[in-house]
Design an enzyme around this catalytic site. Structure first.
Site, PDB file in Angstrom:
ATOM      1  CE1 TYR A   1      -3.783  14.229   2.644  1.00 51.24           C
ATOM      2  CE2 TYR A   1      -4.090  12.328   2.115  1.00 51.24           C
ATOM      3  CZ  TYR A   1      -3.407  13.476   2.969  1.00 51.24           C
ATOM      4  OH  TYR A   1      -2.893  12.762   3.226  1.00 51.24           O
TER       5      TYR A   1
ATOM      6  CB  SER B   1      -0.660  -0.277   1.258  1.00 48.02           C
ATOM      7  OG  SER B   1      -1.646   1.203   1.035  1.00 48.02           O
TER       8      SER B   1
ATOM      9  CB  ALA C   1       0.443  10.910  -1.324  1.00 47.81           C
TER      10      ALA C   1
HETATM   11  C1  LIG Z   1       3.594   5.673   7.247  1.00 45.84           C
HETATM   12  C2  LIG Z   1       3.067   5.893   6.454  1.00 45.84           C
HETATM   13  C3  LIG Z   1       2.350   6.649   5.493  1.00 45.84           C
HETATM   14  C4  LIG Z   1       0.894   6.481   4.766  1.00 45.84           C
HETATM   15  N1  LIG Z   1       1.384   6.669   3.517  1.00 45.84           N
HETATM   16  C5  LIG Z   1       0.572   7.288   2.478  1.00 45.84           C
HETATM   17  C6  LIG Z   1       0.002   7.533   1.468  1.00 45.84           C
HETATM   18  O1  LIG Z   1       1.079   7.847   1.139  1.00 45.84           O
HETATM   19  N2  LIG Z   1      -1.571   7.235   0.304  1.00 45.84           N
HETATM   20  C7  LIG Z   1      -1.998   6.264   0.778  1.00 45.84           C
HETATM   21  O2  LIG Z   1      -3.626   6.642   0.499  1.00 45.84           O
HETATM   22  N3  LIG Z   1      -2.189   6.560   2.373  1.00 45.84           N
HETATM   23  C8  LIG Z   1      -1.377   6.046   2.805  1.00 45.84           C
HETATM   24  N4  LIG Z   1      -1.332   5.640   4.170  1.00 45.84           N
HETATM   25  C9  LIG Z   1      -2.409   4.644   4.546  1.00 45.84           C
HETATM   26  C10 LIG Z   1      -1.948   3.343   4.213  1.00 45.84           C
HETATM   27  O3  LIG Z   1      -1.765   3.003   2.207  1.00 45.84           O
HETATM   28  C11 LIG Z   1      -2.889   1.972   4.615  1.00 45.84           C
HETATM   29  O4  LIG Z   1      -4.340   2.379   3.594  1.00 45.84           O
HETATM   30  C12 LIG Z   1      -3.122   1.955   6.227  1.00 45.84           C
HETATM   31  O5  LIG Z   1      -2.058   2.714   6.753  1.00 45.84           O
HETATM   32  C13 LIG Z   1      -3.914   1.023   6.765  1.00 45.84           C
HETATM   33  O6  LIG Z   1      -3.592  -0.357   6.312  1.00 45.84           O
HETATM   34  P1  LIG Z   1      -2.525  -0.934   7.649  1.00 45.84           P
HETATM   35  O7  LIG Z   1      -3.660  -1.286   8.794  1.00 45.84           O
HETATM   36  O8  LIG Z   1      -2.347  -2.188   6.410  1.00 45.84           O
HETATM   37  O9  LIG Z   1      -1.428  -0.812   7.676  1.00 45.84           O
HETATM   38  C14 LIG Z   1      -0.165   5.028   4.689  1.00 45.84           C
HETATM   39  C15 LIG Z   1       0.231   5.011   6.049  1.00 45.84           C
HETATM   40  C16 LIG Z   1       1.031   5.295   6.915  1.00 45.84           C
HETATM   41  C17 LIG Z   1       1.445   3.443   7.748  1.00 45.84           C
END
Ligand SMILES: Cc1cc2nc3c(=O)[nH]c(=O)nc-3n(C[C@H](O)[C@H](O)[C@H](O)COP(=O)(O)O)c2cc1C
Length: 361
Positions: A183, A23, A58
């Site tokens: 956003y 992700s 992003a």
């Molecule tokens: C450090 C970090 C940076 C993230 N940056 C983005 C991003 O750039 N774009 C986005 O859509 N989600 C971003 N997210 C959200 C993740 O893509 C994901 O949707 C969210 O962490 C839930 O998934 P997880 O439980 O597997 O961590 C970010 C999450 C984390 C932890």
């Protein structure tokens, strides 16, 4: 029998070897929007690790569209060359397909990194004027954005198009537009942040109009054989906000415009949100969108274990699973999931000798 999580999946001309996606994860490590060695290491480590697809953090379509001074961008020749270097590294040594997330932070731009507290930049910290559908700040103490006018809307759309052209040139296999997490494009969808009186505000159809126009414009320049999708927040988790039912309508419209998948997340538009965090908390929304709009969906959010991911795919609730924090914790998550599920998965040539079958007693 191949386990569902390790069954290949085709999106247009792209064949993914399995259903596991890294992700997008902002790193707040870029300089003037340009990737550097940190990104080479960050994306490079995932490129070795045999998820089917790795999506960049992003990647912002303009300088004012960045969340922080240190966010990644793709709006200059320097940005393009820097990201090209990272992608070439991943291609040369890695074994995954590569996607890019194109984003504009809207009213949530001009803030500190999370490590510095994530608050809006102070006057002596080079803040910039943010833009949004309406002149409504994210919350108390946040910058009041400038409402986009006709010219501003055209410019923002063209910035998405220009960045998509650059991403296509770099050779990304797939792209997704960020229409979630509060956003810019999500701000158009939600009646909380969009209180426009023109054809871009009011009814659901009007609020969807700008994100759909942007999608259509990007689809027109994105290579026909490469998939283009959308990350959307299925709900604002706030009374009076964007809803799962509207997400289904949005998905149907996107599908008609040639959208190949929806990446289903939730929230982050309004600080009043109440999110019931729990394992797989966005999966019911992914399932609803898939069932009611008939589109390919990716589920994300607290999917951490191989068997949990396998069950989501096997039960048909989502086609793909995106994993963020568990991947940072274990960049070899897909190798380990394959082992647990009795599957084979690709290893980068330089790392083949570490597979336990060839050395572990
Ligand atoms: C450090 C970090 C940076 C993230 N940056 C983005 C991003 O750039 N774009 C986005 O859509 N989600 C971003 N997210 C959200 C993740 O893509 C994901 O949707 C969210 O962490 C839930 O998934 P997880 O439980 O597997 O961590 C970010 C999450 C984390 C932890």
């Amino acid at each position: 029998m191949t386990s569902p999580l390790f069954t290949p999946f085709a999106l247009r001309g792209l064949e993914l070897p399995n259903r596991i996606v890294v992700s997008p994860m902002c790193q707040y490590g870029a300089e003037q929007g340009s990737a550097n060695d940190w990104h080479l290491m960050h994306l490079g480590q995932f490129a070795m690790g045999a998820a089917g697809l790795v999506i960049t953090e992003a990647t912002h379509v303009s300088a004012v569209g960045r969340i922080t001074h240190r966010c990644l961008g793709l709006y200059s020749d320097d940005n393009e060359a820097a990201l090209q270097r990272v992608v070439e590294f991943c291609r040369r040594y890695g074994v995954v397909k590569l996607g890019i997330q194109l984003a504009h932070a809207g009213r949530k731009a001009s803030v500190h990194t999370p490590a510095q507290g994530g608050k809006p930049l102070a006057p002596d910290e080079r803040p910039w004027t943010t833009v949004a559908p309406s002149a409504l700040p994210f919350g108390p103490g946040w910058h009041t954005p400038q409402a986009l006018t006709g010219e501003g809307l055209r410019e923002a759309k063209q910035q998405f198009v220009a960045s998509a052209r650059r991403a296509a040139r770099i050779g990304f296999d797939l792209a997704e537009l960020h229409v979630g997490h509060g956003y810019l494009l999500h701000e158009f969808l939600s009646p909380i942040s969009n209180q426009r009186a023109d054809e871009y505000g009011g009814s659901t159809a009007n609020r969807m109009r700008f994100p759909l126009e942007v999608f259509e414009a990007v689809r027109a320049v994105w290579p026909a054989e490469r998939p283009l999708g959308v990350r959307v927040s299925a709900t604002d988790w706030v009374e009076g906000g964007w809803t799962p039912e509207e997400t289904v309508l949005f998905a149907r419209e996107l599908k008609a415009l040639g959208c190949d998948f929806l990446d289903i997340t939730s929230g982050q538009l309004d600080p009043r949100q109440q999110i019931p965090f729990a394992p797989g908390y966005n999966v019911p929304f992914a399932e609803q969108v898939k069932r009611e709009a008939g589109v390919t969906v990716m589920a994300v959010g607290m999917i951490t274990h191989a068997r949990q991911a396998q069950d989501i795919v096997a039960s048909g609730r989502a086609d793909l699973v995106a994993i963020a924090r568990a991947m940072m914790d274990d960049p070899r998550w897909a190798w380990h999931a394959a082992r647990e599920l009795g599957e084979q998965t690709a290893y980068a040539p330089n790392y083949q000798r570490c597979h336990p079958s060839v050395w572990k007693p």
